[in-house]
Design a protein around this motif. Structure first.
Motif, PDB file in Angstrom:
ATOM      1  N   UNK A 253       0.824  -1.213   0.000  1.00 12.89           N
ATOM      2  CA  UNK A 253       0.000   0.000   0.000  1.00 12.89           C
ATOM      3  C   UNK A 253       0.857   1.261   0.000  1.00 12.89           C
ATOM      4  N   UNK A 254       2.110   1.144   0.475  1.00  9.47           N
ATOM      5  CA  UNK A 254       3.015   2.294   0.473  1.00  9.47           C
ATOM      6  C   UNK A 254       3.604   2.572  -0.910  1.00  9.47           C
ATOM      7  N   UNK A 255       3.451   1.617  -1.837  1.00  9.45           N
ATOM      8  CA  UNK A 255       3.881   1.819  -3.223  1.00  9.45           C
ATOM      9  C   UNK A 255       2.627   2.103  -4.054  1.00  9.45           C
ATOM     10  N   UNK A 256       2.375   3.346  -4.307  1.00  6.07           N
ATOM     11  CA  UNK A 256       1.101   3.726  -4.921  1.00  6.07           C
ATOM     12  C   UNK A 256       0.852   3.051  -6.262  1.00  6.07           C
TER      13      UNK A 256
ATOM     14  N   UNK B 208      -8.269  -1.953   3.777  1.00  9.06           N
ATOM     15  CA  UNK B 208      -8.971  -2.095   2.498  1.00  9.06           C
ATOM     16  C   UNK B 208     -10.122  -1.097   2.383  1.00  9.06           C
ATOM     17  N   UNK B 209     -10.906  -0.993   3.436  1.00 12.61           N
ATOM     18  CA  UNK B 209     -12.085  -0.126   3.376  1.00 12.61           C
ATOM     19  C   UNK B 209     -11.723   1.347   3.254  1.00 12.61           C
ATOM     20  N   UNK B 210     -10.578   1.730   3.836  1.00 11.57           N
ATOM     21  CA  UNK B 210     -10.186   3.142   3.797  1.00 11.57           C
ATOM     22  C   UNK B 210      -9.419   3.512   2.531  1.00 11.57           C
ATOM     23  N   UNK B 211      -9.018   2.501   1.755  1.00 11.08           N
ATOM     24  CA  UNK B 211      -8.246   2.801   0.541  1.00 11.08           C
ATOM     25  C   UNK B 211      -9.198   3.221  -0.586  1.00 11.08           C
ATOM     26  N   UNK B 212      -8.945   4.342  -1.205  1.00 11.84           N
ATOM     27  CA  UNK B 212      -9.902   4.848  -2.200  1.00 11.84           C
ATOM     28  C   UNK B 212      -9.973   4.034  -3.487  1.00 11.84           C
TER      29      UNK B 212
ATOM     30  N   UNK C 151     -21.880  -2.647   9.492  1.00  6.43           N
ATOM     31  CA  UNK C 151     -20.967  -1.528   9.255  1.00  6.43           C
ATOM     32  C   UNK C 151     -20.858  -1.223   7.765  1.00  6.43           C
ATOM     33  N   UNK C 152     -20.736  -2.266   6.949  1.00  9.75           N
ATOM     34  CA  UNK C 152     -20.558  -2.058   5.509  1.00  9.75           C
ATOM     35  C   UNK C 152     -21.848  -1.570   4.849  1.00  9.75           C
TER      36      UNK C 152
END
Length: 593
Positions: free
Chosen positions: A336-339, A374-378, A411-412
């Motif tokens: 995730x740190x490698x866009x 996962x949920x917070x990743x756009x 939640x989802x």
């Protein structure tokens, strides 16, 4: 008899048996005994039950006496190459026990034995070399040479002598697939490794199960030895063992120093693309690992070979699928740190159509931190469907936890608008529920009778304890006749309350168990069974607390005994919860495996 004649193992006959006096003389090196009887004895036929000759016997016991060896060989040259029942020559035994002087004496005799019969000096040199090499290269029944024995038992001086005499021989593997170099590397005998690499022109590098010495160095987690092997050997970085693992795979699998990974990639960066028997690269293996250093290993591989992230295994899964499968949040953070890489891999599907996000739903042990990532990743497609037309909520089943399904589902639905069963026919039954229903019922059938019996026993015990109160009753006539003597004691009051609670819980469990048997609805039966189980477990806890408090109430005059009783009882209560967690952890482990 010529030295070059192939020796044969002689069976021990009665008349060839080594007498005790000769055995002890051979062990002590008393050469005079044999000199006096040299015309009477056939020295090559004096054997122990294991076909050891007098030379074998002497070498096993001696450390420095080369005189006996020299004189015996002068009297009977064939003893030099005569083997015992295990196929061992005297040189094998001398190398094993590290008898340097005897090793030198044996080699010297091999060189000089035929020289006296040769007139031409040039031919003698050739003969000398041939005789020595034959002895050095002879193998026992396990295919070990003398060098195998010397390395195995760390006889450095012997190793130096043997290599010096035959530096161009590769000393190939024995019956177990071990070469001298492999034995040295696997045993982490650094000095011996240096000696072999520096003085052997082409040492054999193979090992058991198709492994090489480089595999052994990685498994031993030895950075220094890995560096030496990479510098002194060629073409080992991509050699796979019997399971398809190359050295870099083991570096990714085991908790090794990340510098070892750097060394391997500096030598051969293309090894990062090599796949094992399941199609996994080193990146897949590191992502699937749970040890702390896996993150650094992945970062190093990505830094040197960024496009290796695109390689998939035989099931079409990239290394992000494996990071999710192992529930390793550190591995997920790396990608995730490698866009650019993250954006590409996040929504890639495997052969079943599952993205890493969907693959997480199929695991029983995923973590909240991974779900949040996962949920917070756009760029994560949260409404992805696989080839079975299932989204995330469809794949989270009751089998992997009731609480997890309902909490996650609500939640989802609220935050992300995801709904289950969007691509299913209206009115169709819940496929996942029916998938696990038979298993639920099978498990329930095994335990419902046990729960009913345990609940009934608890009810019986607590009911009885309610009328046989600790401390007894007031027997004297008066307004308090029949009252509990300890009614004012706090511990006694706690006993009465907890005993009553245990009775109520156990009776409730029995009633629910009985009601369950009258229903035809399978899901109601399962619900009743689960409720009955929980009530029974709670009744056991309260019954134990009632026992502890009741015992304390009557033992107050002996305070230390009362405290000890309480501590022992509560200890078992704590241990019960601890054992339960262990069982759950083991169960999750086997589900994962």
């Amino acid at each position: 008899m010529s030295l070059m004649a192939s020796p044969s193992t002689v069976d021990v006959e009665k008349n060839n048996r080594m007498e005790a006096s000769l055995y002890w003389a051979a062990e002590k090196g008393e050469i005079q005994v044999f000199m006096l009887k040299v015309n009477e004895l056939r020295l090559d036929q004096l054997l122990t039950p294991d076909n050891n000759t007098i030379l074998h016997v002497h070498i096993r016991a001696s450390t420095t006496d080369k005189v006996f060896v020299r004189e015996i060989l002068n009297m009977c040259p064939p003893l030099l190459l005569q083997t015992n029942a295990k196929g061992e020559t005297p040189l094998h035994v001398a190398a094993r026990y590290g008898h340097v002087r005897i090793v030198k004496s044996l080699i010297k005799h091999a060189k000089s034995s035929d020289r006296q019969q040769m007139r031409d000096l040039e031919s003698a040199v050739a003969r000398d070399s041939e005789a020595t090499k034959q002895m050095l290269r002879m193998r026992n029944k396990e295919k070990d040479t003398a060098l195998h024995e010397a390395v195995r038992f760390r006889r450095l001086e012997v190793v130096r002598i043997l290599i010096k005499e035959d530096p161009h021989y590769s000393f190939s593997a024995n019956e177990d697939g071990e070469t001298p170099l492999y034995i040295a590397v696997e045993g982490r005998y650094g000095v011996l490794v240096d000696e072999i690499l520096d003085n052997c022109s082409s040492p054999a590098t193979s090992g058991p199960n198709g492994r090489t010495v480089l595999h052994a160095a990685i498994i031993a987690r030895d950075k220094g030895m890995t560096r030496k092997l990479l510098a002194k050997t060629e073409n080992l970085t991509r050699k796979a063992d019997a399971w398809g693992y190359i050295p870099l795979h083991y570096a990714a699998l085991l908790p090794v120093d990340v510098d070892i990974v750097k060394l391997l990639l500096e030598k051969d960066a293309c090894s990062a693309y090599v796949q094992n028997g399941k199609g996994m690269t080193a990146l897949h293996i590191a992502a699937n690992s749970s040890y702390v250093g896996c993150r650094e290993v992945m970062k190093e591989i990505i830094l040197r070979c960024p496009d290796s992230c695109e390689v998939v295994d035989h099931e079409g899964q990239n290394f992000l699928h494996f990071a999710v499968k192992s529930s390793t949040y550190e591995a997920l953070k790396v990608i995730l740190n490698h866009s650019s890489l993250g954006n590409y891999l996040l929504n890639e599907k495997d052969n079943a159509g599952n993205t890493p996000f969907l693959g997480m739903a199929a695991n029983s042990h995923w973590k909240e931190s991974i779900l949040n990532a996962f949920l917070s990743h756009p760029h994560v497609n949260k409404m992805a469907f696989n080839k079975e037309n299932k989204n995330f909520l469809d794949m989270v089943t009751y089998y992997y936890g009731f609480k997890k399904k309902f909490i996650t589902g609500e939640r989802m639905k609220i935050k992300y608008g995801i709904r289950p069963h969007l691509r299913r026919a209206i009115g169709e039954d819940d496929e996942e529920s029916h998938r696990y229903l038979p298993r639920f019922l099978k498990i329930m059938e095994k335990s419902k009778e046990i729960i009913l019996i345990v609940a009934t026993l608890i009810a019986t015990v607590t009911f009885t304890a309610g009328f046989m109160l600790p401390g007894g009753y007031v027997s004297s006539k008066g307004p308090l006749q029949g009252a509990a003597i300890l009614r004012g004691n706090t511990a006694f009051q706690a006993f009465v309350i907890t005993d009553t609670v245990a009775l109520g819980l156990s009776i409730s469990a029995v009633l629910i168990n009985l009601v369950m048997r009258t229903s035809d609805d399978e899901w109601k039966i399962i619900g009743c069974h689960v409720m009955s189980w929980y009530l029974t477990m709670l009744a056991l806890v309260f019954m134990l607390i009632a026992f502890v408090t009741g015992t304390y109430a009557v033992l107050v005059p002996s305070l230390m005994l009362a405290i000890a009783t309480c501590l022992v009882g509560l200890l078992f209560l704590c241990l019960s919860f601890f054992w339960t967690r262990i069982v759950r952890s083991v169960d999750r482990f086997f589900i994962y495996v």
